[in-house]
Enzyme design. Structure first.
Site, PDB file in Angstrom:
ATOM      1  CG  HIS A 137      -1.895  -1.094   1.295  1.00 39.94           C
ATOM      2  ND1 HIS A 137      -3.234  -0.916   1.022  1.00 39.94           N
ATOM      3  CD2 HIS A 137      -1.741  -2.405   1.588  1.00 39.94           C
ATOM      4  CE1 HIS A 137      -3.864  -2.074   1.161  1.00 39.94           C
ATOM      5  NE2 HIS A 137      -2.972  -2.984   1.498  1.00 39.94           N
ATOM      6  CG  HIS A 212      -3.275 -10.413   5.313  1.00 36.85           C
ATOM      7  ND1 HIS A 212      -2.617  -9.577   6.185  1.00 36.85           N
ATOM      8  CD2 HIS A 212      -3.542  -9.667   4.222  1.00 36.85           C
ATOM      9  CE1 HIS A 212      -2.498  -8.385   5.647  1.00 36.85           C
ATOM     10  NE2 HIS A 212      -3.065  -8.410   4.446  1.00 36.85           N
ATOM     11  CG  ASN A 215       1.241 -12.785   5.930  1.00 38.03           C
ATOM     12  OD1 ASN A 215       0.414 -13.664   5.721  1.00 38.03           O
ATOM     13  ND2 ASN A 215       2.536 -13.015   5.861  1.00 38.03           N
ATOM     14  CB  ALA A 216       0.758  -6.622   7.070  1.00 38.43           C
ATOM     15  NE  ARG A 223      11.389 -10.983  29.607  1.00 39.42           N
ATOM     16  CZ  ARG A 223      12.552 -11.473  29.179  1.00 39.42           C
ATOM     17  NH1 ARG A 223      12.984 -11.134  27.969  1.00 39.42           N
ATOM     18  NH2 ARG A 223      13.282 -12.262  29.948  1.00 39.42           N
ATOM     19  CG  ASP A 244       0.632 -18.126  -0.726  1.00 36.81           C
ATOM     20  OD1 ASP A 244       1.079 -18.337   0.416  1.00 36.81           O
ATOM     21  OD2 ASP A 244       0.792 -17.036  -1.324  1.00 36.81           O
ATOM     22  N   GLY A 245       1.753 -21.381   0.648  1.00 37.60           N
ATOM     23  CA  GLY A 245       3.110 -21.863   0.824  1.00 37.60           C
ATOM     24  C   GLY A 245       4.153 -20.766   0.749  1.00 37.60           C
ATOM     25  CG  ASP A 270      -3.947 -10.474   0.185  1.00 41.45           C
ATOM     26  OD1 ASP A 270      -4.646  -9.539  -0.264  1.00 41.45           O
ATOM     27  OD2 ASP A 270      -2.838 -10.300   0.712  1.00 41.45           O
TER      28      ASP A 270
END
Length: 390
Positions: A137, A212, A215-216, A223, A244-245, A270
């Site tokens: 993005h 997702h 991810n991101a 901790r 998707d591996g 995605d």
């Protein structure tokens, strides 16, 4: 006028109550008219095949060389058709961060396709996300999730907005989550630098989806558990996973299933424009993506930029690589996302009275063989023969 009745016989049927061998499913018009019963002349022979409900994708940006962000109906139709041919009989349209006016134009085009029954709704992914976790993005187009601005986008969708991904730690984040929840729109936590405590606050405010997961967003530290642990442990949250591996190691996907269970996992694509296509250059909103060996990365910066995945491949990986049962895979690819969208009464499972949205798979390889949507064969009908045909 008499509605034609067709029966699919001899298949393995994955039903909510379990897997039935040598089953029979009758289709009348656009709906499933019955399950079971004796085989009759004229039945379509599906011996050696497995029938599962049509897949439901909560999060998809493009496919077939086209994009939902193009604000063109013909491109949106191509995206939907591409994924339909891979078993996705119900699909959301996900946008990518852009100028607010551009997103409003996209919403105007996509909302008409929702009203026409082509799409199930609109998912705004961005611009209300963290600059530090923006992925594919454009950072200069990101905005804080001011509730008034979020409402502007939602209103542009004319009642078809189903989900908004945002970073709850940003100014206005929690207020926007509450507003979306009050409007009956899914508030999804994603592209976020939120910590564990703030993520819990967002769930209490009404967030119900993890965009997702893994991810991101920050990873798990012993901790500083971060958003992942908060989203996994709360039973009110459905977690999206990209199988998707590439986006997730198989062991990480297994961890999510072991913690949340299949009833809280929605497998998504995605996907961007290269899904169903080959390697090359593709647009993703205002950015350029290079696909090499099926992996999509930004031309500038090299970040992973969505996927080239289709849900038939996700189903096959889930069963053959991750060892999910057929019922678990069906839950995550069909039943869970259907329920999340409020469509569980009509899609997501093979039950009498529901839409005849079906995916036929090879029972040994789990490769896609045929797709039916609302009683109409989309691909693969020529693979089958009639039982006792004269």
């Amino acid at each position: 006028m008499t509605t034609e009745r067709t029966a699919l016989a001899g298949a393995r049927l994955v039903l909510p109550g379990g897997v039935i061998e040598n089953g029979r499913l009758a289709v009348e018009g656009a709906t499933i008219a019955g399950l079971g019963g004796d085989h009759e002349p004229g039945d379509i022979d599906l011996t050696g095949f497995t029938v599962v409900p049509g897949f439901v994708d909560l999060h998809v940006h493009g496919g077939g060389g086209a994009s939902y962000s193009a604000a063109l109906a013909e491109e949106a139709l191509l995206v939907a058709r591409t994924h339909l041919e891979h078993g996705t009989t119900t699909t959301m349209a996900s946008t990518v961060t852009g100028e607010i006016d551009d997103l409003r134009r996209q919403a105007a085009v996509l909302s008409e396709l929702v009203e026409d029954g082509v799409l199930a709704g609109i998912h705004f992914e961005g611009p209300f996300i963290s600059p530090g976790r923006c992925g594919a993005h454009r950072p200069d187009l990101l905005r804080d999730p001011d509730p008034a601005l979020v409402r502007t986008l939602v209103e542009a969708a004319r009642g078809t907005a189903k989900m908004v991904t945002l970073a709850p730690e940003l100014p206005g984040g929690l207020e926007s989550v509450r507003m979306l929840a009050d409007l009956g729109i899914i508030a999804a936590v994603g592209h976020t630098d939120s910590d564990y405590a703030k993520t819990l606050e967002s769930i209490e405010a009404g967030a119900t989806v993890a965009t997702h997961l893994f991810n991101a967003m920050p990873g798990i530290q012993h901790r500083a558990p971060g958003p992942i642990v908060a989203l996994l442990e709360d039973e009110r949250v459905t977690v999206e996973l990209i199988n998707d591996g590439i986006h997730l190691h198989p062991s990480v996907l297994d961890l999510a299933y072991g913690t949340a269970g299949a009833e809280r996992v929605a497998l998504i694509t995605d996907a961007m424009g290269a899904a169903g296509m080959g390697d090359g250059l593709y647009p993703l909103g205002p950015l350029q993506v290079r696909v090499e060996d099926g992996v999509a990365r930004l031309v500038e910066g090299g970040s992973i930029a969505g996927s080239t995945l289709t849900l038939d491949v996700s189903f096959k990986r889930s069963v053959t690589v991750n060892g999910l049962s057929l019922n678990q895979a069906v839950q995550s690819l069909s039943a869970v996302p259907a329920r999340l969208l409020g469509l569980g009464d009509s899609i997501g499972t093979l039950e009498t009275g529901k839409n005849a949205d079906l995916v036929v798979l090879d029972s040994e390889t789990y490769d896609l063989v045929a797709v039916m949507r609302r009683g109409e064969w989309i691909v693969g009908a020529d693979r089958f023969t009639r039982v006792h045909a004269a």
